[in-house]
Design a protein around this motif. Structure first.
Motif, PDB file in Angstrom:
ATOM      1  N   LEU A  68      47.522  28.889  27.294  1.00 48.80           N
ATOM      2  CA  LEU A  68      47.557  29.284  25.895  1.00 48.80           C
ATOM      3  C   LEU A  68      48.994  29.651  25.566  1.00 48.80           C
ATOM      4  O   LEU A  68      49.536  30.602  26.130  1.00 48.80           O
ATOM      5  CB  LEU A  68      46.617  30.475  25.682  1.00 48.80           C
ATOM      6  N   ALA A  69      49.618  28.871  24.686  1.00 47.95           N
ATOM      7  CA  ALA A  69      51.010  29.108  24.314  1.00 47.95           C
ATOM      8  C   ALA A  69      51.060  29.712  22.922  1.00 47.95           C
ATOM      9  O   ALA A  69      50.409  29.224  21.996  1.00 47.95           O
ATOM     10  CB  ALA A  69      51.797  27.808  24.348  1.00 47.95           C
ATOM     11  N   PHE A  81      50.186  32.131  28.441  1.00 44.53           N
ATOM     12  CA  PHE A  81      49.179  32.783  29.274  1.00 44.53           C
ATOM     13  C   PHE A  81      48.363  31.706  29.983  1.00 44.53           C
ATOM     14  O   PHE A  81      47.883  30.769  29.340  1.00 44.53           O
ATOM     15  CB  PHE A  81      48.254  33.655  28.421  1.00 44.53           C
ATOM     16  N   LEU A  82      48.200  31.846  31.300  1.00 46.20           N
ATOM     17  CA  LEU A  82      47.376  30.916  32.068  1.00 46.20           C
ATOM     18  C   LEU A  82      45.923  31.369  31.997  1.00 46.20           C
ATOM     19  O   LEU A  82      45.635  32.565  32.044  1.00 46.20           O
ATOM     20  CB  LEU A  82      47.836  30.856  33.523  1.00 46.20           C
ATOM     21  N   GLY A  86      36.896  32.851  33.965  1.00 46.49           N
ATOM     22  CA  GLY A  86      36.625  34.210  33.510  1.00 46.49           C
ATOM     23  C   GLY A  86      36.554  34.301  31.996  1.00 46.49           C
ATOM     24  O   GLY A  86      36.617  33.300  31.285  1.00 46.49           O
ATOM     25  N   LEU A  87      36.438  35.536  31.499  1.00 47.45           N
ATOM     26  CA  LEU A  87      36.349  35.800  30.069  1.00 47.45           C
ATOM     27  C   LEU A  87      37.627  36.473  29.608  1.00 47.45           C
ATOM     28  O   LEU A  87      38.082  37.446  30.220  1.00 47.45           O
ATOM     29  CB  LEU A  87      35.146  36.701  29.768  1.00 47.45           C
ATOM     30  N   TYR A  88      38.199  35.955  28.529  1.00 47.37           N
ATOM     31  CA  TYR A  88      39.436  36.504  27.971  1.00 47.37           C
ATOM     32  C   TYR A  88      39.188  36.932  26.536  1.00 47.37           C
ATOM     33  O   TYR A  88      38.608  36.181  25.748  1.00 47.37           O
ATOM     34  CB  TYR A  88      40.555  35.456  27.989  1.00 47.37           C
ATOM     35  N   ILE A  89      39.627  38.132  26.219  1.00 45.35           N
ATOM     36  CA  ILE A  89      39.683  38.605  24.841  1.00 45.35           C
ATOM     37  C   ILE A  89      41.156  38.566  24.466  1.00 45.35           C
ATOM     38  O   ILE A  89      41.998  39.140  25.154  1.00 45.35           O
ATOM     39  CB  ILE A  89      39.134  40.043  24.700  1.00 45.35           C
ATOM     40  N   GLN A 169      48.700  27.430  20.815  1.00 45.22           N
ATOM     41  CA  GLN A 169      48.375  26.057  21.179  1.00 45.22           C
ATOM     42  C   GLN A 169      47.749  26.083  22.571  1.00 45.22           C
ATOM     43  O   GLN A 169      48.279  26.722  23.491  1.00 45.22           O
ATOM     44  CB  GLN A 169      49.619  25.172  21.178  1.00 45.22           C
ATOM     45  N   PHE A 170      46.608  25.380  22.708  1.00 45.06           N
ATOM     46  CA  PHE A 170      45.935  25.260  24.003  1.00 45.06           C
ATOM     47  C   PHE A 170      46.372  23.969  24.654  1.00 45.06           C
ATOM     48  O   PHE A 170      46.409  22.914  24.024  1.00 45.06           O
ATOM     49  CB  PHE A 170      44.416  25.269  23.837  1.00 45.06           C
TER      50      PHE A 170
END
Length: 172
Positions: A68-69, A81-82, A86-89, A169-170
């Motif tokens: 996630l840029a 962020f790599l 898992g779950l990301y908030i 951007q993903f």
């Protein structure tokens, strides 16, 4: 016996599915030595037999997480962020945020816990990245369209996510 193409080097292979031992997850392409997942092969073989096709083209399973840029702006520096399993908030970095991906920004339209990204392993061993709005006050734009309440989107390469005025951007 089915005909398949290696997803890595495109060499044509003839595989006798009956001779593949139980319990193995993949086999190596005899030409390029890359792994070809057995679960993908069996699924393609079943679909191929049902459709009467001659050759199944295999797709490699993505085993690594996405990225996630955060695109830079006047209020926000570039960040990355790599995303592993898992779950990301994802939200704005403040001292009382419940987010585990905290974006450094002056963008007050981004909530402290704006979106959820869940990364799960699929049956082929690859990773699937799912996006949903986390009941944010200002909603989430996904590729130019607002996400509806409860809507879950599977992210693809180069998808754009806008939180407030901040553009993410993903990438796979």
């Amino acid at each position: 016996m089915i005909s398949v193409k290696c997803p890595h080097c495109n060499v044509g292979l003839k595989v006798d599915e009956q001779k593949i031992p139980e319990g193995i997850a993949s086999f190596k392409c005899p030409k390029c030595k890359e792994e070809i997942p057995i679960s993908v092969l069996r699924k393609k073989a079943k679909n191929n037999a049902a459709s009467g096709g001659n050759t199944a083209i295999l797709q490699p399973a993505r085993k690594t997480g996405g990225k996630l840029a955060v695109l830079p702006s006047a209020d926000t520096p570039a960040q990355a962020f790599l995303l592993q399993e898992g779950l990301y908030i994802v939200g704005r970095k403040v001292s009382v945020s419940k987010a585990n991906i905290c974006i450094e920004t002056g963008d007050k339209l981004m909530s402290r816990s704006h979106i959820r990204i869940e990364v799960k392993r699929n049956p082929q061993g690859g990773l699937v990245h799912s996006l949903s709005d986390n009941n944010s006050k200002n909603r989430t734009l996904y590729n130019g369209k607002y996400l509806n309440e409860g809507e879950v989107i599977v992210l693809k390469n180069n998808d754009e996510i806008i939180l407030g005025h901040t553009v993410l951007q993903f990438n796979e």
